[in-house]
Design a protein around this motif. Structure first.
Motif, PDB file in Angstrom:
ATOM      1  N   ALA A 224       0.487  -1.466  -0.180  1.00 49.53           N
ATOM      2  CA  ALA A 224       0.154  -0.235   0.023  1.00 49.53           C
ATOM      3  C   ALA A 224       0.715   1.686   0.192  1.00 49.53           C
ATOM      4  N   ARG A 225       1.634   1.354   0.283  1.00 48.92           N
ATOM      5  CA  ARG A 225       2.833   2.517   0.862  1.00 48.92           C
ATOM      6  C   ARG A 225       3.989   1.676  -0.554  1.00 48.92           C
ATOM      7  N   ARG A 226       4.792   1.486  -1.283  1.00 51.93           N
ATOM      8  CA  ARG A 226       4.947   1.578  -2.219  1.00 51.93           C
ATOM      9  C   ARG A 226       4.134   0.342  -2.896  1.00 51.93           C
ATOM     10  N   LYS A 227       3.814   1.298  -4.538  1.00 45.18           N
ATOM     11  CA  LYS A 227       2.540   0.653  -5.205  1.00 45.18           C
ATOM     12  C   LYS A 227       3.667   0.678  -6.268  1.00 45.18           C
ATOM     13  N   ALA A 228       4.745   1.721  -7.127  1.00 49.93           N
ATOM     14  CA  ALA A 228       5.245   0.797  -8.001  1.00 49.93           C
ATOM     15  C   ALA A 228       7.201   0.774  -7.685  1.00 49.93           C
ATOM     16  N   PRO A 229       6.992  -0.915  -7.542  1.00 43.87           N
ATOM     17  CA  PRO A 229       8.225  -0.848  -6.926  1.00 43.87           C
ATOM     18  C   PRO A 229       9.446  -0.663  -8.242  1.00 43.87           C
ATOM     19  N   GLY A 230      10.907   0.451  -8.086  1.00 39.76           N
ATOM     20  CA  GLY A 230      11.062   0.359  -9.759  1.00 39.76           C
ATOM     21  C   GLY A 230      12.349  -0.396  -9.404  1.00 39.76           C
ATOM     22  N   PHE A 231      12.456  -1.455  -8.309  1.00 41.86           N
ATOM     23  CA  PHE A 231      13.202  -2.842  -8.013  1.00 41.86           C
ATOM     24  C   PHE A 231      13.066  -4.029  -7.970  1.00 41.86           C
ATOM     25  N   ALA A 232      13.656  -5.254  -7.902  1.00 47.15           N
ATOM     26  CA  ALA A 232      13.296  -6.324  -7.382  1.00 47.15           C
ATOM     27  C   ALA A 232      14.582  -7.265  -6.811  1.00 47.15           C
ATOM     28  N   LEU A 233      14.659  -8.231  -6.448  1.00 48.09           N
ATOM     29  CA  LEU A 233      15.062  -8.768  -4.934  1.00 48.09           C
ATOM     30  C   LEU A 233      16.132  -9.878  -6.096  1.00 48.09           C
ATOM     31  N   LEU A 234      17.613  -9.517  -6.087  1.00 38.48           N
ATOM     32  CA  LEU A 234      18.949 -10.841  -6.453  1.00 38.48           C
ATOM     33  C   LEU A 234      17.891 -11.683  -6.058  1.00 38.48           C
ATOM     34  N   GLY A 235      18.351 -12.450  -7.011  1.00 40.52           N
ATOM     35  CA  GLY A 235      18.817 -14.214  -6.480  1.00 40.52           C
ATOM     36  C   GLY A 235      19.976 -14.411  -5.461  1.00 40.52           C
TER      37      GLY A 235
ATOM     38  N   ASN B 190      20.962   0.216  -8.133  1.00 40.42           N
ATOM     39  CA  ASN B 190      19.805   0.432  -7.498  1.00 40.42           C
ATOM     40  C   ASN B 190      19.943   0.852  -6.545  1.00 40.42           C
ATOM     41  N   ASP B 191      19.798   3.007  -6.737  1.00 38.10           N
ATOM     42  CA  ASP B 191      19.313   3.539  -5.447  1.00 38.10           C
ATOM     43  C   ASP B 191      17.631   2.519  -4.377  1.00 38.10           C
ATOM     44  N   GLU B 192      17.163   2.737  -5.253  1.00 38.48           N
ATOM     45  CA  GLU B 192      16.279   2.267  -4.396  1.00 38.48           C
ATOM     46  C   GLU B 192      16.299   1.419  -3.855  1.00 38.48           C
ATOM     47  N   ALA B 193      16.719   0.490  -4.586  1.00 42.50           N
ATOM     48  CA  ALA B 193      17.015  -0.782  -3.781  1.00 42.50           C
ATOM     49  C   ALA B 193      17.658  -0.618  -2.516  1.00 42.50           C
TER      50      ALA B 193
ATOM     51  N   MET C  67      16.343   9.663   1.923  1.00 41.23           N
ATOM     52  CA  MET C  67      17.486  10.096   1.088  1.00 41.23           C
ATOM     53  C   MET C  67      16.181   9.973  -0.667  1.00 41.23           C
ATOM     54  N   LEU C  68      15.353   8.721  -0.013  1.00 41.26           N
ATOM     55  CA  LEU C  68      14.620   8.836  -1.991  1.00 41.26           C
ATOM     56  C   LEU C  68      13.186   9.506  -1.227  1.00 41.26           C
ATOM     57  N   GLY C  69      12.754  10.065  -0.263  1.00 39.72           N
ATOM     58  CA  GLY C  69      11.298  10.199  -0.073  1.00 39.72           C
ATOM     59  C   GLY C  69      10.666   9.152   0.057  1.00 39.72           C
ATOM     60  N   ARG C  70       9.263   8.626   0.144  1.00 35.61           N
ATOM     61  CA  ARG C  70       8.730   7.496  -0.396  1.00 35.61           C
ATOM     62  C   ARG C  70       8.790   6.358  -1.202  1.00 35.61           C
ATOM     63  N   ARG C  71      10.322   5.815  -1.221  1.00 39.39           N
ATOM     64  CA  ARG C  71      10.735   5.114  -2.071  1.00 39.39           C
ATOM     65  C   ARG C  71       9.134   3.970  -2.861  1.00 39.39           C
ATOM     66  N   GLY C  72       9.566   3.393  -3.558  1.00 45.08           N
ATOM     67  CA  GLY C  72       8.495   2.509  -4.651  1.00 45.08           C
ATOM     68  C   GLY C  72       7.207   3.188  -4.858  1.00 45.08           C
ATOM     69  N   GLU C  73       7.141   4.938  -4.703  1.00 43.65           N
ATOM     70  CA  GLU C  73       5.891   5.044  -4.432  1.00 43.65           C
ATOM     71  C   GLU C  73       5.814   5.753  -6.200  1.00 43.65           C
TER      72      GLU C  73
END
Length: 478
Positions: A133-144, A384-387, A438-444
């Motif tokens: 609900a807070r991070r509606k559009a993450p611009g990153f994914a986790l690595l394996g 990725n700064d967001e990650a 640092m990034l504001g509300r990240r993922g939004e």
């Protein structure tokens, strides 16, 4: 050429987890359809499985490096990656698995017994799984997560009911060849037997296995001859059978002194004092052999040994020996406690266990060790700064920032997460842990919440009306 190997060092590498996918759903007239990146697949495990058809570790001697399959990366449209294929390694019954320090990791006895020698890495989460609900559009994914890499040592300890021990050329191979269907190499020179031989004996209703252990000599427990290499094969036996040569041609040897030497080596090796012993006086078909057997038998019986006079060549005294062994083995099997049902042992963590530790190293770095922090670091794309900000938030919620403050860390101090060989080192800034500065509300993505301009609303409304008119034309009656 080597045909039997009972000790190998194996290097196993489990499969790496697949990377998660950062993707945005795209559809006509829906430019911001939301995240739809799939998760990465799990890496394959390296699994040791007991297989009765395998009798040696020879394959792993020639190919000591084994690797399982990697997981496939995720893809858009919520497509998860395929899991990596597990690597199944068959091993002989009685294989003991140890680490490089000699600690026992597993003792594999019984058909089908398994042990995971290398754990596959977890697949990384795609941005669809990271949305909230807070991070509606993450611009990153986790690595394996990387798969586990481990150096292990495998030792084979023969699973047998009876172990034949004695000096080289005492007649052990001849004895096992006439008691069972085993066909070992037999010759009249020392150390003919270079590998343990295993045979199956049937005596009445009792079926048991008998092992011929390569000849022992003085100093075997310290590595002389072949003794130290194969003494481990007598550890699992229920009965020890001393095979004594009553027709030896060596002037400095006699059956009683041979028995004393072998017993001394067994004591120095350790762990065999509780096993019942039987003495077999072999080669009585030779006249001098029978005379010597008659001479020493009273002395051996006075020591408490049960003595049998046999001839593997003439096949005399074998029936009595086989049935006597069957009786001892039957009693040993009956005395064994019944196997209890599998129990799950729960070891709860201490109430004050934070899941990580913070220590100040000699190099001035504050070192953070723990399963979660180390795994999170491995799953982070530092390009990725967001990650990176997401990692900072996770560490903050775990309590790493508070622990660093309590340990005396100050802004700009070096912090290392992970082992000394593969740590991620950074200059710590307390504000980074909270991450929001640092990034504001990240993922939004504020475009998802902001009202659309009137011109955009009018364009979308006209497009929907045209689409409805097209559908109506399809079903309009003639």
């Amino acid at each position: 050429m080597t045909t039997f190997v009972d000790r190998v060092e194996l290097h196993v590498a489990a499969g790496n987890g697949g990377h998660g996918c950062a993707s945005v759903h795209r559809e006509k007239f829906k430019p911001l359809g939301g995240p739809d990146g799939g998760n990465g697949g799990r890496g394959g495990d390296v699994i040791l499985v007991v297989d009765q058809s395998v009798t040696t570790l020879l394959d792993y001697h020639h190919s000591p490096h084994r690797k399982a399959g990697n997981g496939a990366p995720g893809a858009g449209d919520n497509r998860s990656g395929k899991d990596g294929q597990d690597l199944i390694l068959p091993v002989p019954d009685g294989t003991v698995v140890l680490d490089k320090q000699g600690n026992v990791l597993a003792d594999l006895v019984g058909q089908g017994t398994t042990f995971i020698a290398g754990q596959g890495g977890r697949g990384g989460l795609g941005n669809a799984a990271l949305a909230s609900a807070r991070r509606k559009a993450p611009g990153f994914a986790l690595l394996g997560e990387p798969g586990e890499f481990r150096d292990i040592v495998m030792e084979l300890k023969t699973v047998a009911d009876v172990a034949l021990v004695g000096y080289p050329s005492a007649g052990k191979s001849s004895l096992i060849s006439v008691l069972s269907a085993a066909k070992p190499k037999i010759a009249d020179y020392p150390f003919t037997t270079l590998v343990p031989n295993l045979g199956v004996v049937t005596a009445g209703s009792t079926v048991y296995t008998i092992a011929d252990v390569p000849g022992l000599i003085p100093g075997a427990s310290q590595g002389k001859g072949l003794g130290l290499e194969f003494l481990r094969h007598v550890e699992r036996c229920s009965v020890l059978v001393h095979v004594l040569d009553t027709a030896t041609l060596e002037s400095d040897r006699d059956p009683v002194s041979d028995l004393d030497v072998i017993e001394a080596e067994l004591r120095q090796y350790g762990g065999l004092d509780d096993r019942p012993r039987i003495v077999v006086l072999n080669k009585i078909d030779i006249p001098d052999g029978q005379d010597l057997a008659d001479m020493i038998r009273p002395d051996l019986e006075a020591r408490g040994y049960q003595v049998f006079e046999v001839s593997a060549v003439a096949r005399t005294g074998l029936k009595e020996l086989s049935f006597a062994l069957a009786g001892i083995i039957g009693a040993a099997r009956a005395a064994k406690p019944k196997e209890e049902a599998t129990r799950i042992v729960i070891r709860p963590k201490a109430v004050d266990d934070a899941g990580f530790t913070v220590t100040l190293g000699d190099d001035g770095l504050y070192r953070v060790r723990g399963e979660k922090p180390e795994r999170w670091v491995k799953q982070t794309d530092f390009n990725n700064d967001e990650a990176v900000g997401y990692l900072a938030d996770r560490l903050n919620r775990l309590g790493v920032e508070d622990a660093l403050l309590k340990a005396g860390a100050r802004s700009g101090d070096g912090v290392a997460i992970g082992s000394e060989e593969n740590a991620v080192v950074f200059d710590w800034e307390p504000s980074m842990a909270a991450g929001a500065e640092m990034l504001g509300r990240r993922g939004e993505d504020h475009r998802l919440d902001a009202p659309r301009p009137a011109a955009v609303r009018r364009r979308d409304r006209d497009a929907e009306r045209d689409e409805a008119d097209t559908e109506f034309e399809k079903f309009k009656p003639f």
